[in-house]
Design a protein around this motif. Structure first.
Motif, PDB file in Angstrom:
ATOM      1  N   GLU A 126       0.813  -1.223   0.000  1.00  0.00           N
ATOM      2  CA  GLU A 126       0.000   0.000   0.000  1.00  0.00           C
ATOM      3  C   GLU A 126       0.844   1.269   0.000  1.00  0.00           C
ATOM      4  N   ARG A 141      -1.189   4.131  -4.207  1.00  0.00           N
ATOM      5  CA  ARG A 141      -2.641   4.103  -4.096  1.00  0.00           C
ATOM      6  C   ARG A 141      -3.248   4.915  -5.223  1.00  0.00           C
ATOM      7  N   PRO A 192     -12.239   8.876  -2.965  1.00  0.00           N
ATOM      8  CA  PRO A 192     -12.857   8.874  -1.643  1.00  0.00           C
ATOM      9  C   PRO A 192     -12.714   7.499  -0.995  1.00  0.00           C
ATOM     10  N   PRO A 193     -12.662   7.456   0.334  1.00  0.00           N
ATOM     11  CA  PRO A 193     -12.541   6.167   1.012  1.00  0.00           C
ATOM     12  C   PRO A 193     -13.746   5.275   0.728  1.00  0.00           C
ATOM     13  N   LEU A 194     -13.505   3.993   0.624  1.00  0.00           N
ATOM     14  CA  LEU A 194     -14.587   3.040   0.406  1.00  0.00           C
ATOM     15  C   LEU A 194     -15.213   2.668   1.738  1.00  0.00           C
ATOM     16  N   GLU A 195     -16.505   2.449   1.718  1.00  0.00           N
ATOM     17  CA  GLU A 195     -17.184   1.993   2.921  1.00  0.00           C
ATOM     18  C   GLU A 195     -16.891   0.515   3.111  1.00  0.00           C
ATOM     19  N   ASP A 196     -16.827   0.100   4.372  1.00  0.00           N
ATOM     20  CA  ASP A 196     -16.638  -1.322   4.646  1.00  0.00           C
ATOM     21  C   ASP A 196     -17.854  -2.099   4.172  1.00  0.00           C
TER      22      ASP A 196
END
Length: 66
Positions: free
Chosen positions: A46, A49, A53-57
């Motif tokens: 990592e 990258r 936007p951050p991904l939801e779990d």
């Protein structure tokens, strides 16, 4: 020069050395297998990258029962 001998040269993304962009270069766009593996390792660790936007779990449907 024949069409078969014309190849585009691009800088290797890892080391910057010239790399042939041709079907017979199995590591393209990299210059060698080592550079390809270094790049893969950076993605796995990592260190690289893709911005966004951050991904939801995603909820797991594994409730621990078999």
């Amino acid at each position: 020069m024949s069409e078969a001998k014309k190849h585009t040269t691009v800088p290797c993304p890892t080391c910057g050395k010239p790399s042939r962009w041709a079907k017979d270069n199995p590591w393209r766009p990299f210059c060698c297998e080592r550079c390809k593996l270094i790049d893969l390792g950076e993605w796995v660790a990592e260190e690289k990258r893709i911005p966004g936007p951050p991904l939801e779990d995603i909820p797991s449907n594994d409730d621990g029962q078999d």
